[in-house]
Design an enzyme around this catalytic site. Structure first.
Site, short mmCIF file in Angstrom:
data_model
loop_
_atom_site.label_atom_id
_atom_site.label_comp_id
_atom_site.label_asym_id
_atom_site.label_seq_id
_atom_site.Cartn_x
_atom_site.Cartn_y
_atom_site.Cartn_z
N SER A 45 0.80 -1.22 0.00
CA SER A 45 0.00 0.00 0.00
C SER A 45 0.84 1.27 0.00
O SER A 45 1.64 1.48 -0.88
CB SER A 45 -0.95 -0.04 1.19
OG SER A 45 -1.82 1.03 1.13
N HIS A 46 0.65 2.08 1.03
CA HIS A 46 1.30 3.38 1.11
C HIS A 46 2.73 3.29 1.62
O HIS A 46 3.41 4.30 1.73
CB HIS A 46 0.49 4.26 2.06
CG HIS A 46 0.30 3.60 3.39
ND1 HIS A 46 -0.52 2.51 3.56
CD2 HIS A 46 0.87 3.82 4.60
CE1 HIS A 46 -0.47 2.11 4.82
NE2 HIS A 46 0.36 2.89 5.46
N ASP A 100 -2.20 6.55 -3.53
CA ASP A 100 -1.08 5.87 -2.87
C ASP A 100 -0.51 4.74 -3.73
O ASP A 100 -0.86 4.61 -4.90
CB ASP A 100 -1.52 5.33 -1.51
CG ASP A 100 -2.47 4.15 -1.64
OD1 ASP A 100 -3.20 4.10 -2.65
OD2 ASP A 100 -2.47 3.27 -0.77
N ASP A 140 -0.95 1.51 -4.09
CA ASP A 140 -1.82 0.57 -4.80
C ASP A 140 -3.15 1.19 -5.25
O ASP A 140 -4.06 0.48 -5.69
CB ASP A 140 -2.09 -0.67 -3.94
CG ASP A 140 -2.77 -0.36 -2.64
OD1 ASP A 140 -2.59 0.76 -2.11
OD2 ASP A 140 -3.50 -1.22 -2.13
N ASP A 180 -5.65 2.76 -3.67
CA ASP A 180 -6.92 2.74 -2.95
C ASP A 180 -7.12 3.96 -2.04
O ASP A 180 -8.24 4.28 -1.67
CB ASP A 180 -7.13 1.42 -2.18
CG ASP A 180 -6.03 1.11 -1.20
OD1 ASP A 180 -5.08 1.93 -1.07
OD2 ASP A 180 -6.10 0.04 -0.55
N ARG A 181 -6.03 4.65 -1.72
CA ARG A 181 -6.18 5.84 -0.87
C ARG A 181 -6.22 7.11 -1.73
O ARG A 181 -5.79 7.10 -2.87
CB ARG A 181 -4.99 5.96 0.09
CG ARG A 181 -4.88 4.80 1.05
CD ARG A 181 -3.74 5.03 2.01
NE ARG A 181 -3.73 3.97 3.02
CZ ARG A 181 -3.26 4.11 4.24
NH1 ARG A 181 -2.75 5.27 4.63
NH2 ARG A 181 -3.29 3.11 5.09
N LYS A 183 -11.47 0.38 -0.87
CA LYS A 183 -11.49 1.82 -1.05
C LYS A 183 -10.88 2.13 -2.41
O LYS A 183 -10.16 1.30 -2.97
CB LYS A 183 -10.74 2.52 0.08
CG LYS A 183 -9.36 1.98 0.39
CD LYS A 183 -8.91 2.55 1.71
CE LYS A 183 -7.44 2.22 2.02
NZ LYS A 183 -7.28 0.92 2.66
C1 G16 Z 1 -5.12 -0.56 5.50
C2 G16 Z 1 -6.55 -0.92 5.43
C3 G16 Z 1 -7.38 0.26 5.81
C4 G16 Z 1 -6.98 0.78 7.16
C5 G16 Z 1 -5.51 1.01 7.22
C6 G16 Z 1 -5.10 1.27 8.63
O1 G16 Z 1 -4.90 0.44 4.55
O2 G16 Z 1 -6.88 -1.33 4.12
O3 G16 Z 1 -8.71 -0.11 5.76
O4 G16 Z 1 -7.62 1.97 7.47
O5 G16 Z 1 -4.82 -0.11 6.78
O6 G16 Z 1 -3.76 1.34 8.74
P1 G16 Z 1 -3.11 1.29 10.16
O7 G16 Z 1 -3.49 -0.02 10.80
O8 G16 Z 1 -1.65 1.44 9.87
O9 G16 Z 1 -3.66 2.45 10.92
P2 G16 Z 1 -3.95 0.20 3.31
O10 G16 Z 1 -4.17 1.39 2.43
O11 G16 Z 1 -2.58 0.17 3.95
O12 G16 Z 1 -4.36 -1.10 2.74
#
Ligand code: G16
Length: 543
Positions: free
Chosen positions: A113-114, A277, A279, A281-282, A376
């Site tokens: 992800s990010h 981000d 991937d 989704d953000r 998302k």
């Molecule tokens: C992931 C989940 C999101 C969540 C986030 C929380 O995001 O897909 O639904 O809000 O983790 O991150 P943390 O546990 O670090 O606060 P992503 O975009 O990383 O897949």
């Protein structure tokens, strides 16, 4: 066909967090590490025999190598077909859409992800189920059980598949369908939004800067915003996906998307700015001189949803994660629709969307989406804003001012204490859980606690219970603080502290966020004994 059955034993640290398994890339590249996890995923879902899957990732370092391994393992485990994005590329929302469109048995999405990418950075893998959404806890718990019980994995002994051209090939007896990563997703967007209206907006001179952060949304944004909707060439910046994201941190927030923030805070800024981000989704939304918090963005999108063709009949309900501000609750209240509050993690929205109880969901962590997929969706959020602006012909800051005037403003900020000692961070959370009840009525830094709670969630659809999902503390005067440990970090622990203060009066809406939140910040730092326990006085990142 030649299938190798290789003996394996459990490997430490294969526990999926908020969003699948995230580790340092080097850990994933250790012999057997990826294979163990992939086999555990197949074992956890009752085997891959006769099944179809979608596979793709955000293009980060090790993406294509990992995909080759997954394809050979899917074939050796008896899968009949895998749909894979050309060159191994699929954004997370596009993968979710392909799972649903092709009615596959699920998908394996490769991304951290990010988090940054590269050999010394992060890698990740998650399994999405047949509804297109991240596996629910019942499945991830089964995966964890399988990683601890694994004794062998199966892998096809064959040459790598050429993923560079759109084609249907075979791996053993399994079909590998290599598809354009963008086209089906673009069709979906075209069915949701009024593309003609958005085209007219751009034709009228409206300007946009979309920062793809050298991550997966580059090709999607080029195709949709520039080629299809007529945003002027060059509107998409950092639009070529790179294995290390150009050395950047593809997290769309004011800190990591500073390049875009600097452009948008300038007098000569375009009308609208956005970023996505690793991937895809953000999202981050920013107007000229006006950053929109993810919590506010969700509220604005919900309040204006009927201006967008796909939501013209209204929303069934909205949902937000617990740490997200209550701004969307006020909108739901006014619209007379349900507002669900869930633990952090998109997977918790899946049941609500599948049951038709909620149409739109959002999280403070820059995630917004709807039931068009089960993830998302960064570009979707950008198109929502553009469609709404095309209808209302107001600037981002005018839309925000109007929104706050109607609903009041939820000032909001998040403090991240990164890579702290994991034992100390867990002890801190345990201490808060144990003392939560006793906090009520006590004063900290001059603020009185009105209630404190160790948050647990009962899913309204399947009644499953998720405990210890964060600590919430409410204070006199309408402030709230939330504490939880991140589930997506790859080093030590990350403590997140979320601060919120509701301000109903328009006279307060122009105040400086950190100033408004200072009292609740001081109170919660004292309650959590952050300095004493973590040796930190200042967060690493404040957003
Ligand atoms: C992931 C989940 C999101 C969540 C986030 C929380 O995001 O897909 O639904 O809000 O983790 O991150 P943390 O546990 O670090 O606060 P992503 O975009 O990383 O897949």
């Amino acid at each position: 066909m030649a299938v190798n059955v290789i003996s394996a034993s459990p490997i430490d640290g294969q526990v999926p967090g908020t969003s699948g398994l995230r580790k340092k890339t080097a850990a994933f590249m250790r012999p057997g590490y990826l294979e163990n996890f992939v086999q555990s995923v197949f074992d956890a879902i009752g085997g891959a025999e006769g099944k179809t899957f979608v596979v793709g990732g955000d293009g980060r370092f090790f993406n294509t190598e990992a995909i080759q391994t997954i394809l050979k393992m899917a074939a050796a485990n008896g899968a009949v077909k895998v749909i894979v994005g050309q060159n191994g590329i699929l954004s997370t929302p596009a993968a979710s859409h392909l799972i649903r469109l092709n009615k596959t048995d699920g998908g394996l999405i490769l991304s951290a992800s990010h988090n940054p990418g590269g050999i010394n950075q992060d890698f990740g893998l998650k399994f999405n189920t047949a509804n297109g959404g991240p596996a629910p806890e019942s499945v991830t718990h089964e995966i964890i059980r399988c990683t601890a019980a694994i004794s062998q994995y199966r892998i096809e002994q064959s040459a790598d598949i050429d993923l560079s051209a759109i084609a249907t090939l075979t791996c053993g007896d399994m079909l590998v369908s290599i598809v354009d990563p963008v086209s089906d997703y673009q069709d979906l967007m075209q069915n949701i939004f009024d593309f003609d209206k958005i085209r007219a907006l751009f034709a009228s001179g409206f300007t946009v800067q979309f920062d793809a952060m050298h991550a997966v949304t580059g090709p999607y944004a080029h195709a949709v915003l520039e080629d299809c909707l007529g945003a002027k060439p060059g509107s998409v910046v950092n639009g070529v996906p790179l294995p290390d994201f150009g050395g950047g941190h593809p997290d769309p927030n004011p800190v990591w998307a500073k390049q875009l923030m600097d452009v948008m805070m300038d007098e000569a800024a375009p009308d609208f700015g956005a970023a996505s981000d690793g991937d895809g989704d953000r999202n981050m939304i920013v107007g000229r001189g006006a950053y929109v918090t993810p919590s506010d963005s969700l509220a604005v999108l919900a309040a204006n949803a009927t201006l967008v063709p796909a939501y013209a009949q209204g929303l069934a309900g909205v949902a937000r994660s617990m740490p997200t501000s209550a701004a969307c609750d006020r909108v739901a209240d006014k619209l007379g629709i349900e507002c669900f509050v869930t633990p952090t993690g998109w997977k918790f929205f899946g049941n609500l969307m599948d049951a038709g109880r909620t149409t739109m969901c959002g999280e403070e962590s820059a995630g917004t989406g709807s039931d068009h997929v089960r993830e998302k969706d960064g570009l979707w959020a950008v198109l929502m804003w553009l469609n709404i602006i095309a209808e209302r012909r107001l600037s981002v800051d005018e839309i925000m001012a109007d929104h706050w005037a109607k609903y009041g403003r939820n000032f909001y900020s998040r403090l991240d204490f990164e890579a702290v000692n994991a034992v100390a961070a867990n002890d801190l959370m345990l201490m808060l859980r144990d003392s939560a009840d006793a906090l009520t009525g006590q004063q900290f830094a001059g603020l009185t606690v009105t209630k404190a709670q160790d948050y647990a969630y009962t899913d309204p659809i399947d009644q499953s219970i998720s405990e210890h999902q964060g600590i919430q503390v409410w204070f006199e005067g309408g402030a709230r603080a939330v504490l939880r440990l991140s589930g997506t970090g790859t080093e030590g622990a990350t403590l997140r502290i979320y601060l919120e203060q509701y301000a109903p009066d328009a006279a307060d809406h122009g105040r400086e966020t950190q100033l408004v939140l200072n009292p609740v910040r001081l109170a919660i730092l004292e309650i959590a004994e952050v300095e004493k326990r973590l040796g930190r006085t200042e967060p690493d990142v404040t957003t």
